[in-house]
Design an enzyme around this catalytic site. Structure first.
Site, PDB file in Angstrom:
ATOM      1  N   GLU A  58      32.301  12.386  23.067  1.00 27.30           N
ATOM      2  CA  GLU A  58      30.975  12.459  23.684  1.00 27.30           C
ATOM      3  C   GLU A  58      30.509  13.912  23.772  1.00 27.30           C
ATOM      4  O   GLU A  58      29.351  14.239  23.469  1.00 27.30           O
ATOM      5  CB  GLU A  58      31.012  11.833  25.073  1.00 27.30           C
ATOM      6  CG  GLU A  58      29.724  11.957  25.860  1.00 27.30           C
ATOM      7  CD  GLU A  58      29.962  11.890  27.354  1.00 27.30           C
ATOM      8  OE1 GLU A  58      29.077  12.382  28.097  1.00 27.30           O
ATOM      9  OE2 GLU A  58      31.005  11.361  27.779  1.00 27.30           O
ATOM     10  N   ASP A  62      27.277  15.225  21.740  1.00 24.60           N
ATOM     11  CA  ASP A  62      26.133  15.798  22.446  1.00 24.60           C
ATOM     12  C   ASP A  62      25.661  17.072  21.748  1.00 24.60           C
ATOM     13  O   ASP A  62      24.454  17.297  21.574  1.00 24.60           O
ATOM     14  CB  ASP A  62      26.516  16.080  23.894  1.00 24.60           C
ATOM     15  CG  ASP A  62      25.394  16.740  24.668  1.00 24.60           C
ATOM     16  OD1 ASP A  62      24.354  16.101  24.887  1.00 24.60           O
ATOM     17  OD2 ASP A  62      25.553  17.915  25.063  1.00 24.60           O
ATOM     18  N   ASP A 131      26.603   7.622  26.850  1.00 27.20           N
ATOM     19  CA  ASP A 131      27.835   8.312  26.479  1.00 27.20           C
ATOM     20  C   ASP A 131      28.415   7.780  25.172  1.00 27.20           C
ATOM     21  O   ASP A 131      28.883   8.554  24.321  1.00 27.20           O
ATOM     22  CB  ASP A 131      28.876   8.173  27.595  1.00 27.20           C
ATOM     23  CG  ASP A 131      28.492   8.939  28.849  1.00 27.20           C
ATOM     24  OD1 ASP A 131      27.558   9.766  28.779  1.00 27.20           O
ATOM     25  OD2 ASP A 131      29.114   8.688  29.905  1.00 27.20           O
ATOM     26  N   GLU A 134      26.524   9.011  22.110  1.00 29.76           N
ATOM     27  CA  GLU A 134      26.901  10.373  21.749  1.00 29.76           C
ATOM     28  C   GLU A 134      28.308  10.425  21.170  1.00 29.76           C
ATOM     29  O   GLU A 134      28.578  11.200  20.235  1.00 29.76           O
ATOM     30  CB  GLU A 134      26.784  11.291  22.962  1.00 29.76           C
ATOM     31  CG  GLU A 134      25.349  11.489  23.426  1.00 29.76           C
ATOM     32  CD  GLU A 134      25.235  12.347  24.665  1.00 29.76           C
ATOM     33  OE1 GLU A 134      24.163  12.949  24.865  1.00 29.76           O
ATOM     34  OE2 GLU A 134      26.214  12.423  25.443  1.00 29.76           O
TER      35      GLU A 134
END
EC number: 3.1.26.3
Length: 247
Positions: A58, A62, A131, A134
């Protein structure tokens, strides 16, 4: 039907992941990366084995998401100043949008969750969906490299980028609401915190907005400002739905 309640061993789980990878448009060299991206910390904590969860993916995803979206906006909006680029990117990669995209891809159906998280509605929780969206990006990046990950992000966000091109970017909903409400004398706007949850590094806030004492909207976000913006947007959908027609 959810496919991730209990880890399905071997070939059965692999077939589930192959179905998902086809939906994602990515042929993974290492399908275990996709499996890890779909493994929530609650499942890893309850597992008797040393199970890797998706938090690190994650984190990576991101960063890839931010760079890929920034690159797209920089290349396709050559006249847009830095401040507007920042606002547009924030509107495109906001928590609500990412959760919506994850829902469209049915990522929640493939999540591996602990019993408590499952019973608590974790499969449809906005933060979990954001989450995992990502984390999948992080998995694509590790498995396929930057160009494939960038292409994946642009493909998934195509509709949001098109909205931006047509001027339907995230507006300052609080300001718009204020302008509409204050056209009439004696009206007021107040935002109030409803709840605050999650660890310090992943807080989730819920705010409601009252217009002249009446609750008109409620919103959730990773910051108080984001939550207030979403609450204002919900209020606008009731008070002035024409302001939302492009979204």
């Amino acid at each position: 039907m959810p496919m991730g309640n209990v880890r399905t061993e071997g070939e059965a789980r692999r077939q589930q992941l192959l179905v998902l990878s086809e939906r994602l448009g990515v042929t993974f060299h290492d399908i275990a990366l996709l499996d890890q991206a779909l493994t929530h910390t609650s499942y890893a904590n309850e597992s008797k084995r040393n199970t890797a969860h998706n938090e690190r993916l994650e984190f990576l995803g991101d960063a890839v998401l931010e760079l890929a979206s920034s690159t797209y906006l920089y290349e396709h909006f050559p006249e847009m100043p830095e401040g507007e680029l920042t606002k547009t990117r924030a509107s495109i990669v906001c928590s609500t949008t990412l959760a919506k995209l994850a829902t469209g891809l049915h990522l929640g159906d493939y999540l591996l969750l602990g019993r408590g998280e499952e019973m608590g509605g974790g499969r449809t929780r906005q933060t979990n969906l954001e989450d995992v969206f990502e984390a999948v990006i992080g998995a694509v990046y590790l498995d396929q490299g930057w160009e494939a990950a960038q292409a994946y992000v642009v493909r998934q966000l195509r509709g949001e980028f098109e909205n931006a091109e047509h001027g339907a970017i995230l507006k300052d909903y609080k300001t718009i609401l204020q302008e509409i409400v204050f056209r009439k004398e004696g009206q007021s706007i107040a935002y109030e915190l409803v709840s605050e949850s999650g660890p310090d590094h992943a807080k989730e806030f819920t705010f409601r907005v009252r217009v002249t004492g009446k609750v008109m909207g409620e919103g959730t976000g990773h910051s108080k400002k984001e939550a207030e913006q979403h609450a204002a947007r919900r209020a606008l959908e009731k008070i002035a739905p024409h302001t939302q027609k492009k979204r």
